[in-house]
Design an enzyme around this catalytic site. Structure first.
Site, PDB file in Angstrom:
ATOM      1  N   GLU A   1       0.787  -1.228   0.000  1.00  0.00           N
ATOM      2  CA  GLU A   1       0.000   0.000   0.000  1.00  0.00           C
ATOM      3  C   GLU A   1       0.823   1.284   0.000  1.00  0.00           C
ATOM      4  O   GLU A   1       0.801   2.052   0.979  1.00  0.00           O
ATOM      5  CB  GLU A   1      -0.947   0.013   1.210  1.00  0.00           C
ATOM      6  CG  GLU A   1      -1.869  -1.178   1.277  1.00  0.00           C
ATOM      7  CD  GLU A   1      -2.939  -1.063   2.362  1.00  0.00           C
ATOM      8  OE1 GLU A   1      -2.839  -0.154   3.203  1.00  0.00           O
ATOM      9  OE2 GLU A   1      -3.878  -1.870   2.358  1.00  0.00           O
TER      10      GLU A   1
ATOM     11  N   GLU B   1      -5.462  -8.581   1.000  1.00  0.00           N
ATOM     12  CA  GLU B   1      -6.107  -8.217   2.278  1.00  0.00           C
ATOM     13  C   GLU B   1      -7.578  -7.927   2.047  1.00  0.00           C
ATOM     14  O   GLU B   1      -7.929  -7.221   1.093  1.00  0.00           O
ATOM     15  CB  GLU B   1      -5.497  -6.943   2.888  1.00  0.00           C
ATOM     16  CG  GLU B   1      -4.167  -7.124   3.558  1.00  0.00           C
ATOM     17  CD  GLU B   1      -3.634  -5.817   4.156  1.00  0.00           C
ATOM     18  OE1 GLU B   1      -4.428  -4.968   4.572  1.00  0.00           O
ATOM     19  OE2 GLU B   1      -2.396  -5.675   4.170  1.00  0.00           O
TER      20      GLU B   1
HETATM   21  C1  FCB Z   1      -4.379  -1.960   5.628  1.00  0.00           C
HETATM   22  C2  FCB Z   1      -3.007  -2.334   6.115  1.00  0.00           C
HETATM   23  C3  FCB Z   1      -2.997  -3.381   7.202  1.00  0.00           C
HETATM   24  C4  FCB Z   1      -4.150  -3.225   8.166  1.00  0.00           C
HETATM   25  C5  FCB Z   1      -5.459  -3.047   7.433  1.00  0.00           C
HETATM   26  C6  FCB Z   1      -6.651  -2.905   8.323  1.00  0.00           C
HETATM   27  O1  FCB Z   1      -4.357  -0.681   5.114  1.00  0.00           O
HETATM   28  O2  FCB Z   1      -2.227  -2.825   5.067  1.00  0.00           O
HETATM   29  O3  FCB Z   1      -1.751  -3.345   7.825  1.00  0.00           O
HETATM   30  O4  FCB Z   1      -3.893  -2.232   9.053  1.00  0.00           O
HETATM   31  O5  FCB Z   1      -5.388  -1.942   6.581  1.00  0.00           O
END
Ligand code: FCB
Length: 442
Positions: free
Chosen positions: A170, A352
């Site tokens: 990110e 994620e």
């Molecule tokens: C993302 C991050 C991760 C976590 C989630 C909720 O932005 O990559 O580390 O904090 O959000």
């Protein structure tokens, strides 16, 4: 509802669709005494930055408990585990490997191999060594070359143990939240910083891709980007235009250079002070082909036009998760199909996806039906995109366990495993059990 399910013919039920759980070094490890400080240590020590005034010195004490934690990962039946490497744990300030830190990860990687779990290794999940921030951090072009050097050494040390590498996690968050909005480490605030930091992060990514191709040609090598799809609050042309600008600024800024070798055209109308410093050849480095694209998705945002700042995000509307993010799974499908239309994408991994919920441990159980419902809706959303032709090869739940949620400290729980921070006891939540059952039924 206690089960997760997918349509019988779903590609997501095929054996070669990969399921995993994800974590990040600073959020779980602790083990502060055996590494150099990073920008998050400094940020945590600055008053008013972390909601519960906590830090990452102990976190989930994964540094001591990693063997049990890998057992836990295995007990969920997942195919893969996504972890990140703490740069200040494996490198010394004079640019050499720190053998203690390297061995910590080699032990984990070897244990994963013994358990037949594929390691997905992220090389940078926001814990920049503080000594590099002291010389300018991501605002300094040299940091990209320091990253290239670290990646060269660590990938040689890991040999062929890693199934997949991600250069960065990110870069939007590192650049925008860290150097423009100032709500993440290192907490710099100013429109003149965000694009510059982003460019050096992307340069670091491209340089690292070239190293990975040399040192680890057998692994799947790519990058993890997050997207918060942008929706216009009305059908007015003004609001639609403002929303497109927001999308270019927040989302496309990080993906377009990788696939098209250029920034979105909004760069042309930006004041000079905001523009990144692009050196000849940089865009070619950034556009180095990647083997896969990691996508992180949590929520969407709704925008209207703003006379001063071009766009303005409206407050999130219910249904919300415990961190205040709107639950809007349709945006996930629309994101995947729209990226597929805009770019020539390699296979996608959802690296994620998950939700913060206000969990309670009652009689040794966490009955998080709300999180199961979030996962159900979002797995369906991925399935819908796959049915529309998007190539997705895997899905990782964020997160394996509750952990240090950055500026929110330990107040927001994203785990499918509950962590009691006093005892460091782990309890698989109902969502974890449902995830395990979905995976085992394939
Ligand atoms: C993302 C991050 C991760 C976590 C989630 C909720 O932005 O990559 O580390 O904090 O959000």
């Amino acid at each position: 509802m206690t089960k997760l399910s997918l349509p019988q013919q779903s590609r997501l039920l095929s054996k070669d669709f990969l399921y995993g759980v994800a974590t990040a070094s600073f959020q779980i490890e602790g083990g502060y005494q055996d590494r150099l400080p990073c920008i998050w240590d400094t940020f945590c020590a600055t008053e008013g930055k972390i909601a519960d005034q906590s830090d990452g010195k102990i976190a989930c004490d994964h540094y001591s408990l990693w063997q049990k934690d890998i057992e836990l990962v295995a007990s969920l039946g997942v195919d893969a585990y996504r972890l990140s490497i703490s740069w200040p744990r494996v490198m010394t300030q004079d640019g050499k490997l720190n053998p203690i830190g390297v061995q910590f990860y080699i032990d984990i990687l070897d244990e994963l191999k013994r358990k037949n779990i594929k390691p997905f290794v992220t090389l940078y999940h926001w814990d920049l060594p503080q000594y590099l921030e002291d010389t300018g951090g991501w605002l300094d072009r040299e940091t990209a070359f320091a990253f290239e050097h670290y990646v060269d050494l660590i990938t040689k040390a890991f040999g062929d143990r890693v199934h997949s590498y991600a250069t960065l996690n990110e870069p939007f968050c590192s650049a925008y939240l860290g150097y423009e909005a100032g709500i993440h480490a290192p907490g710099k605030k100013g429109k003149e910083y965000g694009r510059k930091a982003a460019h050096h992060l992307l340069l670091a990514h491209g340089l690292a891709m070239r190293v990975l191709k040399k040192n680890s040609p057998q692994s799947l090598n790519g990058i993890v980007l997050n997207f918060t799809p942008c929706y216009s609050s009305t059908d007015n042309e003004e609001d639609i235009k403002a929303t497109q600008y927001a999308d270019d600024y927040i989302n496309q800024w990080y993906i377009k250079p990788i696939f098209d070798g250029q920034y979105p055209s909004i760069i042309n109308s930006m004041p000079e002070s905001m523009k990144p410093c692009i050196v000849d050849g940089d865009m070619d480095i950034i556009a180095e082909p990647i083997d896969y694209l990691g996508i992180n998705f949590y929520t969407r945002s709704v925008y209207k036009a703003d006379a001063q700042d071009i766009y303005q995000a409206l407050p999130a509307q219910a249904p919300l998760t415990d961190i205040g993010w709107e639950i809007y799974p349709q945006a996930f499908t629309e994101l995947l199909t729209s990226l597929n239309d805009l770019y020539k994408l390699p296979p996608i991994y959802i690296t994620e996806n998950g939700a913060a919920m206000a969990d309670t441990l009652v009689d040794g159980k966490v009955d998080d039906q709300n999180r199961i419902s979030y996962y159900q809706q979002h797995l369906n959303a991925v399935n819908d995109a796959v049915e529309q032709g998007v190539i997705v090869h895997g899905y990782f739940a964020w997160s394996l366990m509750d952990n240090f949620e950055w500026a929110e400290g330990y107040l927001k729980r994203f785990g499918i495993v509950y962590v009691d921070y006093k005892t460091q006891e782990r309890t698989i939540k109902a969502s974890g059990l449902a995830y395990r059952d979905l995976i085992s039924q394939r």
